[in-house]
Motif scaffolding. Sequence first.
Motif, PDB file in Angstrom:
ATOM      1  N   GLU A  88      51.147  50.053  42.578  1.00 12.07           N
ATOM      2  CA  GLU A  88      51.626  48.678  42.693  1.00 12.07           C
ATOM      3  C   GLU A  88      50.549  47.765  43.266  1.00 12.07           C
ATOM      4  OE1 GLU A  88      55.204  48.774  45.035  1.00 12.07           O
ATOM      5  OE2 GLU A  88      56.333  49.856  43.499  1.00 12.07           O
ATOM      6  N   THR A  89      49.871  48.250  44.313  1.00 12.33           N
ATOM      7  CA  THR A  89      48.813  47.449  44.933  1.00 12.33           C
ATOM      8  C   THR A  89      47.668  47.231  43.953  1.00 12.33           C
ATOM      9  OG1 THR A  89      49.391  48.405  47.073  1.00 12.33           O
ATOM     10  CG2 THR A  89      47.254  47.323  46.902  1.00 12.33           C
ATOM     11  N   ALA A  90      47.316  48.285  43.206  1.00 13.47           N
ATOM     12  CA  ALA A  90      46.229  48.162  42.233  1.00 13.47           C
ATOM     13  C   ALA A  90      46.604  47.193  41.115  1.00 13.47           C
ATOM     14  CB  ALA A  90      45.887  49.532  41.647  1.00 13.47           C
ATOM     15  N   SER A  91      47.851  47.228  40.670  1.00 13.07           N
ATOM     16  CA  SER A  91      48.242  46.312  39.590  1.00 13.07           C
ATOM     17  C   SER A  91      48.247  44.861  40.067  1.00 13.07           C
ATOM     18  CB  SER A  91      49.618  46.701  39.033  1.00 13.07           C
ATOM     19  OG  SER A  91      50.618  46.482  40.011  1.00 13.07           O
ATOM     20  N   LYS A  92      48.543  44.625  41.338  1.00  9.73           N
ATOM     21  CA  LYS A  92      48.522  43.268  41.874  1.00  9.73           C
ATOM     22  C   LYS A  92      47.098  42.753  42.016  1.00  9.73           C
ATOM     23  CE  LYS A  92      52.769  43.674  44.601  1.00  9.73           C
ATOM     24  NZ  LYS A  92      53.319  43.744  45.963  1.00  9.73           N
ATOM     25  N   VAL A  93      46.179  43.578  42.412  1.00 12.36           N
ATOM     26  CA  VAL A  93      44.814  43.150  42.701  1.00 12.36           C
ATOM     27  C   VAL A  93      43.927  43.262  41.453  1.00 12.36           C
ATOM     28  CG1 VAL A  93      42.814  43.614  44.183  1.00 12.36           C
ATOM     29  CG2 VAL A  93      45.109  43.898  45.080  1.00 12.36           C
ATOM     30  N   SER A  94      44.362  43.980  40.449  1.00 12.38           N
ATOM     31  CA  SER A  94      43.541  44.244  39.271  1.00 12.38           C
ATOM     32  C   SER A  94      43.026  42.976  38.578  1.00 12.38           C
ATOM     33  CB  SER A  94      44.329  45.110  38.288  1.00 12.38           C
ATOM     34  OG  SER A  94      43.559  45.391  37.164  1.00 12.38           O
ATOM     35  N   PRO A  95      43.841  41.958  38.325  1.00  9.14           N
ATOM     36  CA  PRO A  95      43.296  40.765  37.657  1.00  9.14           C
ATOM     37  C   PRO A  95      42.201  40.077  38.478  1.00  9.14           C
ATOM     38  CG  PRO A  95      45.698  40.735  37.599  1.00  9.14           C
ATOM     39  CD  PRO A  95      45.284  41.876  38.465  1.00  9.14           C
ATOM     40  N   GLU A  96      42.364  40.051  39.780  1.00 13.88           N
ATOM     41  CA  GLU A  96      41.345  39.424  40.624  1.00 13.88           C
ATOM     42  C   GLU A  96      40.038  40.206  40.563  1.00 13.88           C
ATOM     43  OE1 GLU A  96      42.718  38.848  44.626  1.00 13.88           O
ATOM     44  OE2 GLU A  96      44.651  38.065  43.939  1.00 13.88           O
ATOM     45  N   VAL A  97      40.131  41.529  40.609  1.00 10.95           N
ATOM     46  CA  VAL A  97      38.923  42.367  40.575  1.00 10.95           C
ATOM     47  C   VAL A  97      38.228  42.219  39.228  1.00 10.95           C
ATOM     48  CG1 VAL A  97      38.077  44.753  40.627  1.00 10.95           C
ATOM     49  CG2 VAL A  97      39.798  44.014  42.278  1.00 10.95           C
ATOM     50  N   VAL A  98      38.992  42.216  38.159  1.00  9.59           N
ATOM     51  CA  VAL A  98      38.397  42.070  36.822  1.00  9.59           C
ATOM     52  C   VAL A  98      37.711  40.717  36.708  1.00  9.59           C
ATOM     53  CG1 VAL A  98      38.930  41.839  34.355  1.00  9.59           C
ATOM     54  CG2 VAL A  98      39.988  43.668  35.707  1.00  9.59           C
ATOM     55  N   GLY A  99      38.356  39.673  37.178  1.00 10.22           N
ATOM     56  CA  GLY A  99      37.749  38.337  37.132  1.00 10.22           C
ATOM     57  C   GLY A  99      36.474  38.289  37.947  1.00 10.22           C
ATOM     58  N   MET A 100      36.482  38.885  39.129  1.00  9.69           N
ATOM     59  CA  MET A 100      35.296  38.896  39.978  1.00  9.69           C
ATOM     60  C   MET A 100      34.153  39.665  39.305  1.00  9.69           C
ATOM     61  SD  MET A 100      34.979  40.147  43.941  1.00  9.69           S
ATOM     62  CE  MET A 100      35.419  41.809  43.548  1.00  9.69           C
ATOM     63  N   LEU A 101      34.460  40.806  38.691  1.00 15.48           N
ATOM     64  CA  LEU A 101      33.422  41.590  38.004  1.00 15.48           C
ATOM     65  C   LEU A 101      32.847  40.825  36.812  1.00 15.48           C
ATOM     66  CD1 LEU A 101      34.946  45.187  38.054  1.00 15.48           C
ATOM     67  CD2 LEU A 101      32.957  44.380  39.309  1.00 15.48           C
ATOM     68  N   ILE A 102      33.718  40.163  36.049  1.00 11.48           N
ATOM     69  CA  ILE A 102      33.233  39.373  34.903  1.00 11.48           C
ATOM     70  C   ILE A 102      32.336  38.248  35.398  1.00 11.48           C
ATOM     71  CG2 ILE A 102      33.960  37.781  33.080  1.00 11.48           C
ATOM     72  CD1 ILE A 102      36.351  39.643  32.611  1.00 11.48           C
ATOM     73  N   ASN A 103      32.704  37.610  36.476  1.00  5.88           N
ATOM     74  CA  ASN A 103      31.917  36.536  37.043  1.00  5.88           C
ATOM     75  C   ASN A 103      30.533  37.036  37.455  1.00  5.88           C
ATOM     76  OD1 ASN A 103      31.268  34.001  38.004  1.00  5.88           O
ATOM     77  ND2 ASN A 103      32.186  34.379  40.019  1.00  5.88           N
ATOM     78  N   TYR A 104      30.448  38.178  38.123  1.00  2.82           N
ATOM     79  CA  TYR A 104      29.153  38.714  38.547  1.00  2.82           C
ATOM     80  C   TYR A 104      28.304  39.157  37.350  1.00  2.82           C
ATOM     81  CZ  TYR A 104      30.150  38.713  43.565  1.00  2.82           C
ATOM     82  OH  TYR A 104      30.425  38.322  44.839  1.00  2.82           O
ATOM     83  N   VAL A 105      28.942  39.690  36.342  1.00  2.00           N
ATOM     84  CA  VAL A 105      28.187  40.181  35.192  1.00  2.00           C
ATOM     85  C   VAL A 105      27.667  39.007  34.348  1.00  2.00           C
ATOM     86  CG1 VAL A 105      28.399  41.449  33.000  1.00  2.00           C
ATOM     87  CG2 VAL A 105      29.383  42.392  35.099  1.00  2.00           C
ATOM     88  N   THR A 106      28.451  37.987  34.206  1.00  2.00           N
ATOM     89  CA  THR A 106      28.051  36.885  33.337  1.00  2.00           C
ATOM     90  C   THR A 106      27.189  35.827  34.040  1.00  2.00           C
ATOM     91  OG1 THR A 106      30.142  35.755  33.825  1.00  2.00           O
ATOM     92  CG2 THR A 106      30.040  37.112  31.844  1.00  2.00           C
ATOM     93  N   THR A 107      27.153  35.862  35.334  1.00  4.21           N
ATOM     94  CA  THR A 107      26.345  34.880  36.052  1.00  4.21           C
ATOM     95  C   THR A 107      24.915  35.381  36.131  1.00  4.21           C
ATOM     96  OG1 THR A 107      28.257  34.298  37.398  1.00  4.21           O
ATOM     97  CG2 THR A 107      26.117  33.591  38.191  1.00  4.21           C
ATOM     98  N   VAL A 108      24.012  34.507  35.737  1.00  3.55           N
ATOM     99  CA  VAL A 108      22.596  34.868  35.777  1.00  3.55           C
ATOM    100  C   VAL A 108      21.946  34.100  36.891  1.00  3.55           C
ATOM    101  CG1 VAL A 108      20.430  34.875  34.476  1.00  3.55           C
ATOM    102  CG2 VAL A 108      22.622  35.195  33.284  1.00  3.55           C
ATOM    103  N   ARG A 109      21.248  34.817  37.736  1.00  3.65           N
ATOM    104  CA  ARG A 109      20.525  34.134  38.812  1.00  3.65           C
ATOM    105  C   ARG A 109      19.094  33.932  38.392  1.00  3.65           C
ATOM    106  NH1 ARG A 109      22.103  37.183  44.372  1.00  3.65           N
ATOM    107  NH2 ARG A 109      24.165  37.786  43.723  1.00  3.65           N
ATOM    108  N   THR A 110      18.609  32.773  38.691  1.00  5.21           N
ATOM    109  CA  THR A 110      17.220  32.489  38.320  1.00  5.21           C
ATOM    110  C   THR A 110      16.379  32.151  39.504  1.00  5.21           C
ATOM    111  OG1 THR A 110      17.789  30.237  37.888  1.00  5.21           O
ATOM    112  CG2 THR A 110      17.550  31.743  36.015  1.00  5.21           C
TER     113      THR A 110
END
Length: 110
Positions: A88-110
């Motif tokens: 239950e805890t994982a299903s509640k937090v899962s969308p936030e974690v996925v969004g955070m991972l996508i944000n880190y992967v798609t953000t390019v630092r220059t």
Amino acid sequence: MDSFKGQGGIQMLLTAEQEAQQIVSAARNLKMKRLKQAQEEAESEVVLYRSHLEAEHQKKLSETSGSSGLTVKRLEEETEMKIQNLKETASKVSPEVVGMLINYVTTVRT
């Protein structure tokens, strides 16, 4: 008459010796009887004590085997509840974690 007294004295000594042997023999027989009785009593006490210990052992075995089944069931129920809570805890937090991972992967630092 002295020879008569000598014969009577010897006869008295022989009679006293026989009586002493009878007393000693009776005492030995009584001692052996008491030893045998004590041994039989000790053996019966050992049998009684052994049966008492065996009964206690069987009682403890039955208590532990019965309670181990209950303990296993209780632990399985607790484990299942914890797994359910984690899901239950994982299903509640899962969308936030996925969004955070996508944000880190798609953000390019220059």
